[in-house]
Design a protein around this motif. Structure first.
Motif, PDB file in Angstrom:
ATOM      1  N   THR A 104     -60.323 -32.585  50.004  1.00 59.95           N
ATOM      2  CA  THR A 104     -61.693 -32.271  49.585  1.00 59.95           C
ATOM      3  C   THR A 104     -62.618 -33.322  50.177  1.00 59.95           C
ATOM      4  O   THR A 104     -62.943 -34.330  49.534  1.00 59.95           O
ATOM      5  N   PRO A 105     -63.050 -33.140  51.416  1.00 63.02           N
ATOM      6  CA  PRO A 105     -63.791 -34.196  52.103  1.00 63.02           C
ATOM      7  C   PRO A 105     -65.225 -34.403  51.635  1.00 63.02           C
ATOM      8  O   PRO A 105     -65.804 -35.457  51.892  1.00 63.02           O
ATOM      9  N   MET A 106     -65.800 -33.406  50.946  1.00 59.30           N
ATOM     10  CA  MET A 106     -67.198 -33.550  50.544  1.00 59.30           C
ATOM     11  C   MET A 106     -67.309 -34.119  49.134  1.00 59.30           C
ATOM     12  O   MET A 106     -66.656 -33.657  48.201  1.00 59.30           O
ATOM     13  N   SER A 107     -68.146 -35.135  48.988  1.00 53.88           N
ATOM     14  CA  SER A 107     -68.451 -35.717  47.680  1.00 53.88           C
ATOM     15  C   SER A 107     -69.908 -35.435  47.341  1.00 53.88           C
ATOM     16  O   SER A 107     -70.706 -35.026  48.201  1.00 53.88           O
ATOM     17  N   LEU A 108     -70.255 -35.683  46.100  1.00 49.44           N
ATOM     18  CA  LEU A 108     -71.654 -35.532  45.697  1.00 49.44           C
ATOM     19  C   LEU A 108     -72.530 -36.497  46.491  1.00 49.44           C
ATOM     20  O   LEU A 108     -73.664 -36.167  46.862  1.00 49.44           O
ATOM     21  N   ALA A 109     -72.001 -37.676  46.784  1.00 46.94           N
ATOM     22  CA  ALA A 109     -72.768 -38.665  47.550  1.00 46.94           C
ATOM     23  C   ALA A 109     -73.126 -38.135  48.931  1.00 46.94           C
ATOM     24  O   ALA A 109     -74.265 -38.288  49.396  1.00 46.94           O
TER      25      ALA A 109
END
Length: 286
Positions: free
Chosen positions: A135-140
């Protein structure tokens, strides 16, 4: 006969033998494993296998204490992440033990709003590794490129509070709730998940028990947590959610934000006794 013809002939003989076997699938697996073990002699471009199941694709992220590997399951072709230690830190007993402790916590949690720890693996050089969905996408990273709507903020916060409620019910305090530790599968905030149990403690524990003076992200952690003198308490996570809300609200139009502004203010009260007592109580304010 050319080398290619020779290989083709032997392959045909091998395939005929496999088809005549009582258990062809087992034979195929054994041949594949044998080829993997000898592959370095066959090709300079051989993939690196972990646990004989995962192909190493890349080092996705690395700091002094953490390394994230991007891997692919060799049969399913499914991407995964492995959280481990940098090679130079593989003999650091403190980091090794802390990663194993993180694995124990992650493996004990199964909740749709908590990022899964699928298994604790051992890399070929002995380093422990936490297997997790890729899951490479973070909220940041997401908020670097877009401003969230009020609905998106509320959806994210509700999922975050559900994750925190699950952790608190299991007697854990996360201790490091930041935009970087909220992962966004498929870029969909309706699937947002809380991740990273690197400094998670049991309620009532102190960081020094695990050899840490104090821990947390100063911008998001409760003042009593950063002081290092307070035992882990669920209200520390409530404070962090409030600070996260303030961060999300920065730069947005204040019209219609009154509910979220009040939520953030109550969660970040300097007097911990005045914050919402539980994640469920905090969710009611949304």
């Amino acid at each position: 006969m050319s080398n290619a013809d020779d290989v083709a002939t032997h392959f045909a003989d091998l395939w005929a033998a496999i088809r005549q076997s009582d258990r062809p699938d087992d034979i195929i697996d054994r041949i594949r494993d044998a080829l993997d073990r000898k592959a370095s002699a066959l090709s300079q471009q051989v993939p690196s296998f972990i646990e004989n199941s995962f192909t190493l694709e890349a080092v996705a992220y690395e700091t002094e204490n953490t390394q994230i590997l991007q891997v692919t399951h060799r049969d399913l072709r499914t991407p995964f992440a492995i959280k481990t230690l940098p090679e130079k830190a593989r003999d650091n007993a403190f980091l090794v033990q802390n990663l194993r402790r993180e694995a124990e916590i992650g493996l004990s949690m199964r909740h749709p709003c908590v990022h899964e720890v699928s298994a604790l693996l051992r890399l070929p050089d002995g380093r422990p590794g936490l297997l997790q969905p890729w899951t490479p996408m973070s909220l940041a990273s997401l908020v670097k490129n877009k401003k969230l709507t009020l609905d998106e903020m509320t959806t994210t916060l509700r999922r975050l509070l559900r994750a925190i409620a699950a952790l608190h019910a299991a007697d854990y305090v996360h201790g490091d709730i930041t935009p970087a530790n909220i992962l966004v599968p498929d870029g969909d905030l309706a699937k947002a998940q809380l991740a990273d149990f690197g400094i998670t403690l049991k309620t009532g524990e102190y960081f020094h028990i695990h050899g840490i003076d104090h821990a947390g992200s100063p911008e998001f952690s409760a003042p009593e947590q950063m002081a290092g003198s307070a035992a882990a308490h669920p209200l520390h996570d409530i404070y962090s959610v409030g600070m996260l809300t303030q961060r999300l609200l920065n730069g947005t139009n204040s019209d219609g934000n009154e509910k979220l502004l009040r939520f953030a203010r109550l969660c970040t009260d300097q007097d911990a006794s005045k914050r919402p007592r539980t994640a469920e109580d905090a969710a009611l304010l949304l």
